[in-house]
Design an enzyme around this catalytic site. Structure first.
Site, PDB file in Angstrom:
ATOM      1  N   HIS A 122      -2.088  -5.451   1.467  1.00 14.64           N
ATOM      2  CA  HIS A 122      -3.386  -6.101   1.256  1.00 14.64           C
ATOM      3  C   HIS A 122      -3.145  -7.550   0.880  1.00 14.64           C
ATOM      4  O   HIS A 122      -2.175  -7.868   0.183  1.00 14.64           O
ATOM      5  CB  HIS A 122      -4.146  -5.421   0.101  1.00 14.64           C
ATOM      6  CG  HIS A 122      -5.335  -6.214  -0.360  1.00 14.64           C
ATOM      7  ND1 HIS A 122      -6.552  -6.150   0.276  1.00 14.64           N
ATOM      8  CD2 HIS A 122      -5.472  -7.141  -1.351  1.00 14.64           C
ATOM      9  CE1 HIS A 122      -7.398  -6.992  -0.318  1.00 14.64           C
ATOM     10  NE2 HIS A 122      -6.761  -7.604  -1.313  1.00 14.64           N
ATOM     11  N   GLU A 147      -9.796 -10.448  -7.595  1.00 16.45           N
ATOM     12  CA  GLU A 147      -8.844  -9.357  -7.325  1.00 16.45           C
ATOM     13  C   GLU A 147      -7.626  -9.412  -8.254  1.00 16.45           C
ATOM     14  O   GLU A 147      -7.135  -8.375  -8.695  1.00 16.45           O
ATOM     15  CB  GLU A 147      -8.393  -9.410  -5.860  1.00 16.45           C
ATOM     16  CG  GLU A 147      -9.514  -9.049  -4.894  1.00 16.45           C
ATOM     17  CD  GLU A 147      -9.065  -9.051  -3.448  1.00 16.45           C
ATOM     18  OE1 GLU A 147      -9.901  -8.728  -2.590  1.00 16.45           O
ATOM     19  OE2 GLU A 147      -7.886  -9.359  -3.159  1.00 16.45           O
ATOM     20  N   LYS A 180       0.827  -1.213   0.000  1.00 12.47           N
ATOM     21  CA  LYS A 180       0.000   0.000   0.000  1.00 12.47           C
ATOM     22  C   LYS A 180       0.860   1.263   0.000  1.00 12.47           C
ATOM     23  O   LYS A 180       2.072   1.207   0.276  1.00 12.47           O
ATOM     24  CB  LYS A 180      -0.939  -0.053   1.208  1.00 12.47           C
ATOM     25  CG  LYS A 180      -1.951  -1.208   1.137  1.00 12.47           C
ATOM     26  CD  LYS A 180      -2.915  -1.165   2.335  1.00 12.47           C
ATOM     27  CE  LYS A 180      -3.960  -2.257   2.235  1.00 12.47           C
ATOM     28  NZ  LYS A 180      -4.952  -2.143   3.358  1.00 12.47           N
ATOM     29  N   TYR A 188     -12.374  -1.921  -3.709  1.00 16.93           N
ATOM     30  CA  TYR A 188     -12.889  -2.133  -2.355  1.00 16.93           C
ATOM     31  C   TYR A 188     -14.407  -2.040  -2.291  1.00 16.93           C
ATOM     32  O   TYR A 188     -14.956  -1.707  -1.242  1.00 16.93           O
ATOM     33  CB  TYR A 188     -12.265  -1.107  -1.402  1.00 16.93           C
ATOM     34  CG  TYR A 188     -10.907  -1.507  -0.866  1.00 16.93           C
ATOM     35  CD1 TYR A 188     -10.726  -2.679  -0.120  1.00 16.93           C
ATOM     36  CD2 TYR A 188      -9.785  -0.693  -1.061  1.00 16.93           C
ATOM     37  CE1 TYR A 188      -9.489  -3.029   0.387  1.00 16.93           C
ATOM     38  CE2 TYR A 188      -8.541  -1.042  -0.548  1.00 16.93           C
ATOM     39  CZ  TYR A 188      -8.401  -2.213   0.178  1.00 16.93           C
ATOM     40  OH  TYR A 188      -7.175  -2.573   0.706  1.00 16.93           O
ATOM     41  N   ASN A 200      -2.047   0.114   6.748  1.00 19.22           N
ATOM     42  CA  ASN A 200      -1.514  -1.125   7.317  1.00 19.22           C
ATOM     43  C   ASN A 200      -0.605  -1.901   6.353  1.00 19.22           C
ATOM     44  O   ASN A 200      -0.510  -3.121   6.405  1.00 19.22           O
ATOM     45  CB  ASN A 200      -2.642  -1.990   7.883  1.00 19.22           C
ATOM     46  CG  ASN A 200      -3.682  -2.342   6.838  1.00 19.22           C
ATOM     47  OD1 ASN A 200      -3.536  -1.988   5.679  1.00 19.22           O
ATOM     48  ND2 ASN A 200      -4.722  -3.029   7.245  1.00 19.22           N
TER      49      ASN A 200
END
Ligand code: IDP
Ligand code: MG
Length: 142
Positions: free
Chosen positions: A116, A127, A10, A50, A113
């Site tokens: 993913h 995905e 990320k 998302y 965080n």
């Protein structure tokens, strides 16, 4: 079962120069990287990715964050790759993540965080196709 899963590094982690260290942890855990690219999502593209979270209170903040800078997208393959990569990532909130996990080591907070990972083989294939074409994966036996 032999599976593929989607990994995203990320924006917070790419910005801090952690891509190499994270890819190292992945390869050291016997997950094979079979496709990889760096790109920057628009907010609309992050919303598409998302979409399951669109009713959540953090959706706008999450999609702004995910489009705030470049990310690295990679397809990982191996025995039980989906579950094994989830275990390597650690809990969504780094405060709950176990020692030795990517999020415990590198996440900033529950939103930023670091990584993913897909949550099931079915979502993994959806995905993966959000980021990679069949041709990108053509060099590897299915
Ligand atoms: P996961 O990434 O561990 O699968 P999900 O529940 O699918 O976690 O949430 C997707 C992403 O949304 C998380 O990785 C994180 O970036 C963000 N997120 C999840 N819960 C919260 C929250 O309570 N506040 C802010 N962001 C959150
Ligand atoms: Mg998830």
């Amino acid at each position: 079962m032999h599976y593929r899963t989607l990994c995203l590094i990320k924006p917070d982690a790419v910005e801090r120069g952690l891509s190499g260290a994270i890819l190292d942890m992945i390869q050291n855990s016997d997950l094979k990287i079979i496709a990889m690219k760096m790109l920057r999502l628009t907010q609309a593209e992050a919303e598409g990715f998302y979409t399951v979270h669109k009713e959540r209170p953090f959706f706008d903040s999450l999609t702004r964050y995910m489009s705030s800078g470049p990310i690295v997208a990679a397809v990982l393959e191996g025995e039980d790759a989906v579950a094994r990569y989830r275990a390597l990532m650690g809990a969504t909130n780094p405060a709950d993540a176990q020692d030795g996990t990517i999020r415990k080591r590198y996440a900033v907070d529950v939103e930023a965080n670091a990584v993913h990972g897909s949550d099931a083989p079915e979502t993994a294939s959806i995905e993966i196709s959000y980021f990679f074409s069949a041709l990108d994966l053509a060099g590897w036996p299915a």
